[in-house]
Design an enzyme around this catalytic site. Structure first.
Site, PDB file in Angstrom:
ATOM      1  N   ASP A 244     -16.732 -23.582  -5.906  1.00 13.45           N
ATOM      2  CA  ASP A 244     -15.666 -23.476  -6.908  1.00 13.45           C
ATOM      3  C   ASP A 244     -15.149 -24.867  -7.275  1.00 13.45           C
ATOM      4  O   ASP A 244     -15.433 -25.846  -6.585  1.00 13.45           O
ATOM      5  CB  ASP A 244     -14.508 -22.593  -6.394  1.00 13.45           C
ATOM      6  CG  ASP A 244     -14.159 -22.850  -4.938  1.00 13.45           C
ATOM      7  OD1 ASP A 244     -14.491 -23.948  -4.429  1.00 13.45           O
ATOM      8  OD2 ASP A 244     -13.558 -21.975  -4.307  1.00 13.45           O
TER       9      ASP A 244
ATOM     10  N   ASN B  49      -5.306 -15.085   2.591  1.00 13.07           N
ATOM     11  CA  ASN B  49      -5.284 -13.783   1.905  1.00 13.07           C
ATOM     12  C   ASN B  49      -6.682 -13.177   1.782  1.00 13.07           C
ATOM     13  O   ASN B  49      -6.876 -12.227   1.045  1.00 13.07           O
ATOM     14  CB  ASN B  49      -4.655 -13.928   0.510  1.00 13.07           C
ATOM     15  CG  ASN B  49      -5.459 -14.863  -0.391  1.00 13.07           C
ATOM     16  OD1 ASN B  49      -6.493 -15.393   0.017  1.00 13.07           O
ATOM     17  ND2 ASN B  49      -4.994 -15.059  -1.614  1.00 13.07           N
TER      18      ASN B  49
ATOM     19  N   HIS C 176      -9.365 -14.646   0.563  1.00 11.64           N
ATOM     20  CA  HIS C 176     -10.230 -15.060  -0.553  1.00 11.64           C
ATOM     21  C   HIS C 176     -11.471 -15.778  -0.039  1.00 11.64           C
ATOM     22  O   HIS C 176     -11.430 -16.443   0.996  1.00 11.64           O
ATOM     23  CB  HIS C 176      -9.470 -15.867  -1.623  1.00 11.64           C
ATOM     24  CG  HIS C 176      -9.138 -17.274  -1.274  1.00 11.64           C
ATOM     25  ND1 HIS C 176      -8.168 -17.992  -1.927  1.00 11.64           N
ATOM     26  CD2 HIS C 176      -9.650 -18.124  -0.355  1.00 11.64           C
ATOM     27  CE1 HIS C 176      -8.104 -19.211  -1.431  1.00 11.64           C
ATOM     28  NE2 HIS C 176      -8.989 -19.316  -0.483  1.00 11.64           N
TER      29      HIS C 176
ATOM     30  N   GLU D  97      -9.695 -14.198  -5.443  1.00 13.75           N
ATOM     31  CA  GLU D  97      -8.438 -13.771  -4.834  1.00 13.75           C
ATOM     32  C   GLU D  97      -8.409 -12.248  -4.700  1.00 13.75           C
ATOM     33  O   GLU D  97      -9.243 -11.555  -5.290  1.00 13.75           O
ATOM     34  CB  GLU D  97      -7.271 -14.253  -5.720  1.00 13.75           C
ATOM     35  CG  GLU D  97      -7.264 -15.761  -5.987  1.00 13.75           C
ATOM     36  CD  GLU D  97      -6.815 -16.593  -4.782  1.00 13.75           C
ATOM     37  OE1 GLU D  97      -6.839 -16.101  -3.636  1.00 13.75           O
ATOM     38  OE2 GLU D  97      -6.444 -17.774  -5.003  1.00 13.75           O
TER      39      GLU D  97
HETATM   40  P1  PGA Z   1      -9.128 -24.339   4.074  1.00 15.17           P
HETATM   41  O1  PGA Z   1      -9.422 -23.442   2.816  1.00 15.17           O
HETATM   42  O2  PGA Z   1     -10.431 -24.593   4.727  1.00 15.17           O
HETATM   43  O3  PGA Z   1      -8.516 -25.586   3.508  1.00 15.17           O
HETATM   44  O4  PGA Z   1      -8.190 -23.551   4.947  1.00 15.17           O
HETATM   45  C1  PGA Z   1     -10.256 -22.349   2.913  1.00 15.17           C
HETATM   46  C2  PGA Z   1     -10.154 -21.522   1.674  1.00 15.17           C
HETATM   47  O5  PGA Z   1      -9.068 -21.473   1.072  1.00 15.17           O
HETATM   48  O6  PGA Z   1     -11.143 -20.900   1.295  1.00 15.17           O
END
Ligand code: PGA
Length: 260
Positions: free
Chosen positions: A67, A136, A138, A143
């Site tokens: 992404d 959450n 995702h 999301e």
């Molecule tokens: P993070 O993000 O590794 O910074 O916790 C993971 C994500 O949001 O997919």
């Protein structure tokens, strides 16, 4: 679903790097999807070490980032393009022509996303996807409520994601872009193999729901229960809410492996 609980973050990172190294050795032309975020930093450091010290050869792989924010210039220090180059691609021998990141400044993000999806298909699809997970649930920037049939497209970030990612923008949630281009759930699920990494107690609920909860679009990561070749690799904290597997566990060096 296979779950590996590592004693700590370092071992989690090494387990993930070993899985990627095995894939690169099995098929040097593998097509990978790679995540940004705080979690994979140790994983990229270990792969970089394997390249520099053990000659792990990335020259034929293709790398697609999962992404990218919409609205950030390519060289913005918080863009995922910058991140993946800074933490990984600049330190290995990947062919620059085989690096793929959606353009966050594309005039028509829908078209940019469609093109990205087409390029993925054109390579023959993703052999091996590495994922992080949001609190959450995702995956990528898909999301809660994302349709499981979704493809690469522009999305809006959830409020929780904006708050969580503010740490990469000087702690200012207002500086976090509101939109991104993300591979879709279907795009990710079409990968032949998937590993998902999670570290820290703030991910423990999302992880236990991913493994034990219902498969629901309210928790996008739960779709991984339906994938035939997915391994979740967590540290002790992120795995702290997992139930024991009815099949017990297989002990390893600093890890235990469960099948659910
Ligand atoms: P993070 O993000 O590794 O910074 O916790 C993971 C994500 O949001 O997919």
């Amino acid at each position: 679903m296979k779950v590996i609980v590592a004693d700590n973050y370092e071992i989690m990172s090494k387990e993930a790097a070993n899985a990627v190294a095995a894939q690169v050795k099995k098929n040097p032309y593998s097509v990978f999807a790679f995540p940004a975020g705080g979690t994979p930093i140790g994983f990229y450091a270990e792969l970089t070490r394997m390249h520099k010290e053990e000659g792990l050869d990335f020259s034929h792989i293709s790398g697609f980032i999962l992404d990218e924010y919409i609205g950030l210039p390519k060289d913005h220090e918080s863009s995922y393009r910058f991140f993946i180059h800074n933490k990984f691609f600049n330190h290995i021998n990947i062919n620059p022509e085989k690096i793929h990141v959606p353009c966050g400044l594309a005039k028509y993000p829908e078209e940019e996303a469609d093109t990205y999806e087409r390029i993925i298909k054109g390579t023959g699809g993703i052999d091996f996807a590495v994922l992080g997970i949001g609190r959450n649930g995702h995956i990528g920037f898909n999301e809660p409520r994302t349709e499981f049939g979704s493809r690469t497209r522009p999305i809006y970030l959830a409020k929780r994601t904006i708050e969580a990612n503010a740490r990469f923008f000087g702690g200012d949630p207002d500086a976090v872009p509101r939109q991104a281009i993300s591979m879709g759930i279907r795009t990710i699920m079409n990968s032949r193999e998937i590993i998902l990494l999670a570290s820290g107690v703030e991910k423990s609920h999302a992880i236990s729901q991913t493994v034990h909860g219902p498969v629901t679009e309210m928790l996008p990561s739960s779709v991984l229960q339906l994938h035939p070749n997915c391994t979740i690799i967590v540290d002790e904290d992120a795995g702290s809410e997992l139930k024991p597997s009815p099949n017990g566990f297989v002990p390893g060096s600093g890890v235990r492996t469960m099948i659910y």
